[in-house]
Design a protein around this motif. Structure first.
Motif, PDB file in Angstrom:
ATOM      1  N   GLN A   1       0.820  -1.207   0.000  1.00  0.00           N
ATOM      2  CA  GLN A   1       0.000   0.000   0.000  1.00  0.00           C
ATOM      3  C   GLN A   1       0.856   1.260   0.000  1.00  0.00           C
ATOM      4  O   GLN A   1       0.385   2.338  -0.339  1.00  0.00           O
ATOM      5  N   THR A   2       2.126   1.120   0.409  1.00  0.00           N
ATOM      6  CA  THR A   2       3.000   2.286   0.492  1.00  0.00           C
ATOM      7  C   THR A   2       4.114   2.144  -0.534  1.00  0.00           C
ATOM      8  O   THR A   2       4.182   1.173  -1.285  1.00  0.00           O
ATOM      9  N   GLY A   3       5.022   3.137  -0.530  1.00  0.00           N
ATOM     10  CA  GLY A   3       6.149   3.083  -1.448  1.00  0.00           C
ATOM     11  C   GLY A   3       5.805   3.670  -2.800  1.00  0.00           C
ATOM     12  O   GLY A   3       4.665   4.095  -3.055  1.00  0.00           O
ATOM     13  N   VAL A   4       6.806   3.696  -3.693  1.00  0.00           N
ATOM     14  CA  VAL A   4       6.605   4.309  -5.012  1.00  0.00           C
ATOM     15  C   VAL A   4       6.897   3.333  -6.154  1.00  0.00           C
ATOM     16  O   VAL A   4       6.288   3.429  -7.217  1.00  0.00           O
TER      17      VAL A   4
ATOM     18  N   LYS B   1       1.039   2.578  -9.132  1.00  0.00           N
ATOM     19  CA  LYS B   1       0.536   3.455 -10.192  1.00  0.00           C
ATOM     20  C   LYS B   1       0.968   4.893  -9.947  1.00  0.00           C
ATOM     21  O   LYS B   1       0.928   5.380  -8.816  1.00  0.00           O
ATOM     22  N   ILE B   2       1.341   5.572 -11.025  1.00  0.00           N
ATOM     23  CA  ILE B   2       1.839   6.943 -10.899  1.00  0.00           C
ATOM     24  C   ILE B   2       0.752   7.878 -10.357  1.00  0.00           C
ATOM     25  O   ILE B   2       1.029   8.804  -9.587  1.00  0.00           O
TER      26      ILE B   2
ATOM     27  N   ARG C   1      -1.028  10.678  -3.393  1.00  0.00           N
ATOM     28  CA  ARG C   1      -0.563  10.540  -2.005  1.00  0.00           C
ATOM     29  C   ARG C   1       0.407  11.664  -1.646  1.00  0.00           C
ATOM     30  O   ARG C   1       0.370  12.211  -0.542  1.00  0.00           O
ATOM     31  N   GLU C   2       1.291  12.033  -2.573  1.00  0.00           N
ATOM     32  CA  GLU C   2       2.311  13.068  -2.313  1.00  0.00           C
ATOM     33  C   GLU C   2       1.750  14.485  -2.491  1.00  0.00           C
ATOM     34  O   GLU C   2       2.414  15.461  -2.130  1.00  0.00           O
ATOM     35  N   ARG C   3       0.531  14.543  -3.104  1.00  0.00           N
ATOM     36  CA  ARG C   3      -0.055  15.842  -3.456  1.00  0.00           C
ATOM     37  C   ARG C   3       0.906  16.633  -4.357  1.00  0.00           C
ATOM     38  O   ARG C   3       1.183  17.821  -4.137  1.00  0.00           O
ATOM     39  N   SER C   4       1.439  15.913  -5.327  1.00  0.00           N
ATOM     40  CA  SER C   4       2.393  16.523  -6.257  1.00  0.00           C
ATOM     41  C   SER C   4       1.944  16.250  -7.682  1.00  0.00           C
ATOM     42  O   SER C   4       1.123  15.362  -7.932  1.00  0.00           O
TER      43      SER C   4
ATOM     44  N   PHE D   1      13.661   5.440  -1.052  1.00  0.00           N
ATOM     45  CA  PHE D   1      12.511   6.141  -1.641  1.00  0.00           C
ATOM     46  C   PHE D   1      11.205   5.446  -1.256  1.00  0.00           C
ATOM     47  O   PHE D   1      10.198   6.101  -0.962  1.00  0.00           O
ATOM     48  N   ASP D   2      11.218   4.104  -1.254  1.00  0.00           N
ATOM     49  CA  ASP D   2      10.006   3.369  -0.886  1.00  0.00           C
ATOM     50  C   ASP D   2       9.603   3.647   0.564  1.00  0.00           C
ATOM     51  O   ASP D   2       8.429   3.697   0.908  1.00  0.00           O
ATOM     52  N   ALA D   3      10.621   3.803   1.425  1.00  0.00           N
ATOM     53  CA  ALA D   3      10.347   4.027   2.852  1.00  0.00           C
ATOM     54  C   ALA D   3      10.124   5.505   3.170  1.00  0.00           C
ATOM     55  O   ALA D   3       9.823   5.852   4.314  1.00  0.00           O
ATOM     56  N   ASN D   4      10.339   6.375   2.147  1.00  0.00           N
ATOM     57  CA  ASN D   4      10.215   7.820   2.339  1.00  0.00           C
ATOM     58  C   ASN D   4      11.103   8.284   3.487  1.00  0.00           C
ATOM     59  O   ASN D   4      10.702   9.074   4.351  1.00  0.00           O
ATOM     60  N   ASN D   5      12.341   7.801   3.466  1.00  0.00           N
ATOM     61  CA  ASN D   5      13.294   8.081   4.540  1.00  0.00           C
ATOM     62  C   ASN D   5      13.708   9.556   4.539  1.00  0.00           C
ATOM     63  O   ASN D   5      13.873  10.163   3.478  1.00  0.00           O
TER      64      ASN D   5
END
Length: 871
Positions: A653-656, A660-661, A667-670, A710-714
């Motif tokens: 459910q998380t990660g990049v 899907k883009i 999620r990032e509001r970008s 990047f997947d962990a949004n560290n």
């Protein structure tokens, strides 16, 4: 002249490595007893007195006929039927399995007969060894123990290996049925080739020792002049007299023979037969062995004498592109022991003997290589426009597809020949115009010559071969017109490279190469005599020339570097992998003005064949490549393009990565995924002038580490990015796009993109290509448009980074745009077809947008074009 008036015959033997590396078995013709090429006749039907050592059983050569298919004629000395395992047209493994299995029996029967002869020859060689050893400890020894061990080195081991092989294979052939399996026997035989390597390394010393002993000891001379070899069981001749020199050559000749037999066996073994993977493995081992054999065992045939009265021999030859009078010319260059000769093949009428015209020659005593300063003063090399090279590749791919369609539909041979002629013309142009690496040579009389080569590998090979010869006591000379005519006339007979290296000159059943991803781990290297700053580069071939694809980090001031770095290399019809080991130069003054790169010293280089039949495995295969006394250990495994097409949505459910883009941007509001923005920014900050940026593979472990962060949004992403190798960051960006559940330009629009780029009318193409962009989901479109400008800025630095828009489109095109797994299965039959039909078009799509004036998202959405075709 040897003792007793015996003349030492030069061995008529071509480079074993060349037989495998240069052509992957095209036009090989093998005959037992003696085998001569068309070039052994003087043109009037008279056989010249040239050939192998007396009694030599088999000798390979490359036939010049473009219609000659690989054949094998295996006959025992006592007679027997000639066997040709070349299948009837249309026969394929598993289609006419019965016929294929029968051909297997014929191939094996012929090989078994020659194996019996070979064992008898080894027995004859071993026969005098025991009595010689017995006398070695007496007061009147014929030879010393050391001399005996040198001359007969590894013969006993080779005999035992082949005796066991023969004893196990013979009953299987005699009691033949369709269920017979013998692949394990060939696999075991191939696994014992290390014994042959030891024999080959000692071969030259063994010959020299035997000759010295013959000259100093009459008793040994008599023994070595007439060794008795038993005839085959059914032969009328019970024994044949053969010299020791001829028998010592047999093991060298045998490996080539065994490898050819494996090639034929595979051709006539159904893919689903249990022997097939075992024979594949045996062939891979044998080919790698042949590729690694030292060229010093390759005595060349005599040409003419040098001014010092010594034998002049051919050391190396090949096709090179010369820049002459501001135009490119394809030349055949011959390196003899004392002279470099540049020649052109004369155009002759049909049936006439081909000849060479000498364009120029330089005695090696007069040849010098220019310094970087002298290179700066020389005319600069202007590379051929990338878009024209890409056009040639597209034409070649299209012509290949047409030829395959004609063959599948059993089209007229004339139509196929016309297509082949067109393909040859385009491949010839690509071969002529693609090389960019300058190789300059000067003559002391003031003349300079410039060749262009496709890689540093070839340049160093030629340079090293010339410098090795220049260490000898050479004299300057001028050839008279008669001497030059004789020398040029000898080129046709002496040449080892017969055909221009284009795929048009290859057999239809040859491998089309590999398409997909090669994973390579460069582990370590040893064998260096002194500390150096060491790194390796990896090259693979594509369309006949080599491209650098990966580079390890520099291991400073060491003799035993341990990189343990993994790379993922995309293959495009590739057949060879090269590894080059360099000593990094940190002296900024030593810049090569031709390409703005500091000249690093090549410490060693090696090449292996990527055999599709053996490399396609899920398991890692570890190997060692030997180069100038240096050993580099590496592992590799391969993923086909078919497999790489599979995109599976992420279950997390998380990660990049794999998500899907649209989900990531929401999620990032970008508008553009954070990973894309950060990687692009970092490349622009410190990688825009890096040679091969986006093309050179980053270290896989670094890429995986960045992926995890990047997947962990560290929080440490930015710090990690600033410290990471720039090629790993570029690789992470490419990996993100490749792991999207569907390509950035979507599965749905893929067929329309393929149709749009093929439109001829510029206005229609413009309407279509812009309409297709507007049809993309907003996150996909915004991200795609965001990527275009940074790529254009990279291309602006092409003089430094060597990355043009075409190069960047080649790297990113197949990643951003590729057929869905369903579509590729429905329309295409093989990985090679995927490349031929689609990859070039994918590159052209991205190139179209990169070459287009800036495209604004707002303007694109606002404009209404007169193009309403549904997609």
């Amino acid at each position: 002249m040897a003792a007793g008036g015996r003349r030492r015959r030069p061995l008529r033997y071509q480079s074993l490595a060349a037989l495998v590396e240069d052509s992957q078995w095209p036009f090989l013709f093998l005959v037992s007893d003696f085998s001569y090429g068309a070039d052994d006749y003087d043109g009037e039907g008279n056989e010249e007195q040239k050939g192998p050592p007396e009694g030599s059983e088999t000798m390979p050569y490359i036939d010049e006929s473009p219609t000659m298919s690989p054949q094998l004629s295996a006959r025992s000395q006592g007679g027997g039927d000639s066997i040709s395992p070349t299948p009837p047209e249309g026969l394929a493994p598993g289609v006419e399995a019965g016929k294929g299995l029968e051909m297997r029996k014929l191939v094996l029967s012929g090989f078994l007969a020659s194996e019996e002869i070979y064992i008898n020859q080894l027995e004859a060689l071993l026969l005098p060894m025991k009595p010689l050893k017995a006398t070695a400890t007496t007061s009147q020894p014929v030879l010393t123990i050391q001399q005996i061990e040198t001359i007969f080195y590894k013969i006993q081991d080779i005999y035992e290996i082949h005796k066991e092989f023969y004893d196990n294979l013979c009953p299987k052939v005699q009691q033949w049925d369709s269920q017979v399996t013998m692949g394990h026997l060939f696999q075991k035989l191939a696994s014992q080739l290390g014994v042959y390597k030891a024999f080959v390394d000692n071969y030259k010393v063994a010959l020299e020792t035997a000759e010295k002993c013959s000259q100093s000891n009459n008793q040994f001379q008599k023994i070595s002049e007439e060794l008795k070899v038993k005839g085959p069981k059914d032969s009328k001749d019970s024994h044949t007299s053969v010299t020791m020199e001829a028998l010592l050559y047999k093991p060298i000749d045998r490996v080539t023979r065994s490898t050819l037999v494996l090639h034929d066996l595979l051709k006539h073994t159904p893919v689903d037969h249990p022997d097939y993977p075992l024979l594949q493995d045996a062939l891979r081992i044998s080919q790698n062995f042949l590729s690694s054999i030292n060229e010093d065992i390759d005595p060349r045939r005599t040409a003419v004498t040098t001014p010092k009265g010594e034998t002049r021999q051919l050391v190396k030859d090949g096709f090179l592109v010369e820049v002459s009078e501001s135009s490119r010319k394809l030349r055949h260059v011959f390196l003899f022991t004392d002279v470099l000769l540049c020649a052109k093949l004369k155009k002759t009428s049909a049936g006439k003997h081909q000849q060479y015209d000498c364009k120029w020659y330089i005695p090696l005593a007069d040849l010098v290589f220019p310094s970087p300063e002298e290179s700066e003063a020389s005319p600069q090399v202007h590379p051929f426009p990338d878009h024209e090279l890409e056009d040639m590749k597209m034409k070649i791919s299209a012509l290949k597809s047409e030829i395959q369609k004609e063959k599948a539909n059993k089209g007229q041979s004339r139509a196929i020949e016309r297509l082949k002629k067109k393909m040859f013309e385009n491949e010839f142009l690509l071969l002529l115009n693609s090389p960019t690496i300058p190789f300059r040579i000067h003559s002391r009389n003031g003349k300079s010559y410039l060749f262009l080569l496709s890689s540093d590998y070839e340049r160093s090979e030629w340079r090293e071969a010339i410098q090795k010869l220049q260490k000898k006591d050479l004299q300057a000379f001028v050839l008279s017109s008669v001497e030059l005519q004789v020398l040029t006339g000898s080129c046709f007979k002496l040449r080892t490279v017969h055909n221009i290296p284009v795929t048009s000159n290859k057999d239809d059943d040859e491998s089309p190469g590999l398409y997909g991803f090669l994973h390579v781990i460069v582990h370590s290297a040893k064998g260096f005599k002194q500390s150096a700053n060491l790194y390796c580069t990896l090259e693979v071939d594509s369309f006949g020339y080599f491209v650098s694809k990966a580079k390890t980090r520099v291991f400073r001031d060491t003799t035993e570097p341990k990189w343990d770095e993994e790379f993922e290399i995309e293959l495009e019809g590739s057949q060879s992998l090269r590894i080059l080991c360099y000593d990094k130069c940190y002296d900024k003054t030593k810049v090569n003005k031709d390409n703005n790169e500091i000249v690093d010293k090549i410490m060693g280089k090696g090449q292996i064949q990527l055999d599709p039949q053996t490399v396609e495995t899920k398991n890692w295969h570890t190997d060692v490549i030997e180069m100038n006394g240096i050993k580099v250990e590496f592992s590799m495994k391969f993923t086909s393009r078919d497999m790489s097409l599979k995109r599976t949505p992420s279950k997390k459910q998380t990660g990049v990565f794999g998500v899907k883009i649209s989900v990531v941007t929401k999620r990032e509001r970008s508008k553009v995924p954070y990973i894309v923005r950060q990687c692009v920014e970092e490349v622009e900050k410190r990688g825009i002038e890096e040679v091969g940026i986006y093309r050179i593979s980053g270290v896989a472990t670094d890429i995986q580490a960045l992926k995890a962060v990047f997947d962990a949004n560290n929080k440490d992403i930015l710090l990690m990015l600033s410290d990471m190798d720039i090629n790993a960051i570029a690789g992470t960006l490419k990996l993100y796009f490749r792991e999207l559940p569907e390509p950035l330009l979507t599965d749905r629009l893929y067929p329309a993109f393929m149709e749009g780029i093929a439109l001829s009318d510029p206005a229609a193409k413009e309407n279509c290509m812009m309409h297709l962009l507007r049809s993309l989901p907003d996150p996909n479109l915004i991200t795609f448009l965001f990527l275009l400008d940074p790529l254009k800025r990279v291309a602006e630095k092409e003089p430094i980074n060597k990355m043009s828009l075409h190069n960047l489109a080649t790297v990113f095109g197949p990643t951003l745009l590729r057929p869905s797994e369903v579509e590729s299965k429905a329309h295409l039959t093989s990985a090679a077809d995927i490349w031929s039909h689609d990859v070039m078009a994918q590159v052209q799509v991205l190139l179209y947008y990169l070459q287009h004036p800036p495209i604004s998202f707002a303007e694109l959405k606002r404009n209404t074009l007169y193009f309403s075709t549904d997609v």
